[in-house]
Motif scaffolding. Structure first.
Motif, mmCIF file in Angstrom:
data_model
loop_
_atom_site.group_PDB
_atom_site.id
_atom_site.type_symbol
_atom_site.label_atom_id
_atom_site.label_comp_id
_atom_site.label_asym_id
_atom_site.label_seq_id
_atom_site.Cartn_x
_atom_site.Cartn_y
_atom_site.Cartn_z
ATOM 1 N N ARG A 23 0.836 -1.208 0.000
ATOM 2 C CA ARG A 23 0.000 0.000 0.000
ATOM 3 C C ARG A 23 0.866 1.251 0.000
ATOM 4 N N ARG A 24 1.954 1.264 0.781
ATOM 5 C CA ARG A 24 2.868 2.420 0.797
ATOM 6 C C ARG A 24 3.508 2.623 -0.568
ATOM 7 N N GLY A 26 2.220 1.759 -3.430
ATOM 8 C CA GLY A 26 1.161 2.281 -4.283
ATOM 9 C C GLY A 26 0.939 3.765 -4.050
ATOM 10 N N LEU A 27 0.979 4.182 -2.794
ATOM 11 C CA LEU A 27 0.832 5.603 -2.471
ATOM 12 C C LEU A 27 2.003 6.413 -3.018
ATOM 13 N N ASP A 28 3.209 5.842 -2.961
ATOM 14 C CA ASP A 28 4.386 6.523 -3.531
ATOM 15 C C ASP A 28 4.208 6.743 -5.028
ATOM 16 N N ALA A 29 3.706 5.719 -5.727
ATOM 17 C CA ALA A 29 3.480 5.840 -7.168
ATOM 18 C C ALA A 29 2.392 6.871 -7.450
ATOM 19 N N GLN A 30 1.334 6.853 -6.662
ATOM 20 C CA GLN A 30 0.246 7.815 -6.833
ATOM 21 C C GLN A 30 0.747 9.240 -6.602
ATOM 22 N N GLN A 31 1.536 9.440 -5.561
ATOM 23 C CA GLN A 31 2.056 10.778 -5.263
ATOM 24 C C GLN A 31 2.977 11.270 -6.384
ATOM 25 N N ALA A 32 3.806 10.366 -6.927
ATOM 26 C CA ALA A 32 4.701 10.745 -8.022
ATOM 27 C C ALA A 32 3.891 11.168 -9.250
ATOM 28 N N LEU A 33 2.829 10.436 -9.551
ATOM 29 C CA LEU A 33 1.979 10.789 -10.683
ATOM 30 C C LEU A 33 1.287 12.129 -10.442
ATOM 31 N N GLU A 34 0.804 12.356 -9.233
ATOM 32 C CA GLU A 34 0.160 13.631 -8.914
ATOM 33 C C GLU A 34 1.146 14.789 -9.049
#
Length: 95
Positions: A23-24, A26-34
């Motif tokens: 989950r962490r 996944g959140l790292d990937a999401q934050q990078a995309l944002e």
């Protein structure tokens, strides 16, 4: 209209995984995309097609400077290549 987009060619760790580590990631990937999206004045979707799930599309995501979002996430090691076949198995790392 709100449309969910699966970025073509990549697989990110699931945000709803039972594994805290995944989950962490996944959140790292999401934050990078944002971060990439926020720094881009325009985002273009190309090669748009339907996804197997209702209400979602698959597309290439191109940033205003011409960079491909999937390539950036891959180079950063935040996601894996994905060709639409069977998803790679991710191991829960409890370090």
């Amino acid at each position: 209209m709100e449309v969910y987009v699966r970025i073509r060619g990549i697989d990110a760790p699931e945000l709803k995984s039972k594994c805290d580590h995944l989950r962490r990631e996944g959140l790292d990937a999401q934050q990078a995309l944002e971060t990439l999206a926020a720094a881009s004045s325009r985002i273009q979707l190309t090669r748009i097609s339907g996804d197997k799930y209702f209400g979602r599309i698959v597309a290439d995501v191109i940033l205003s400077d011409g960079r491909n979002a999937a390539s950036n996430l891959l180079l950063a090691g935040l996601v894996q290549d994905y060709d639409g076949g069977r998803k790679p198995h991710r191991i829960c790392n409890t370090d």
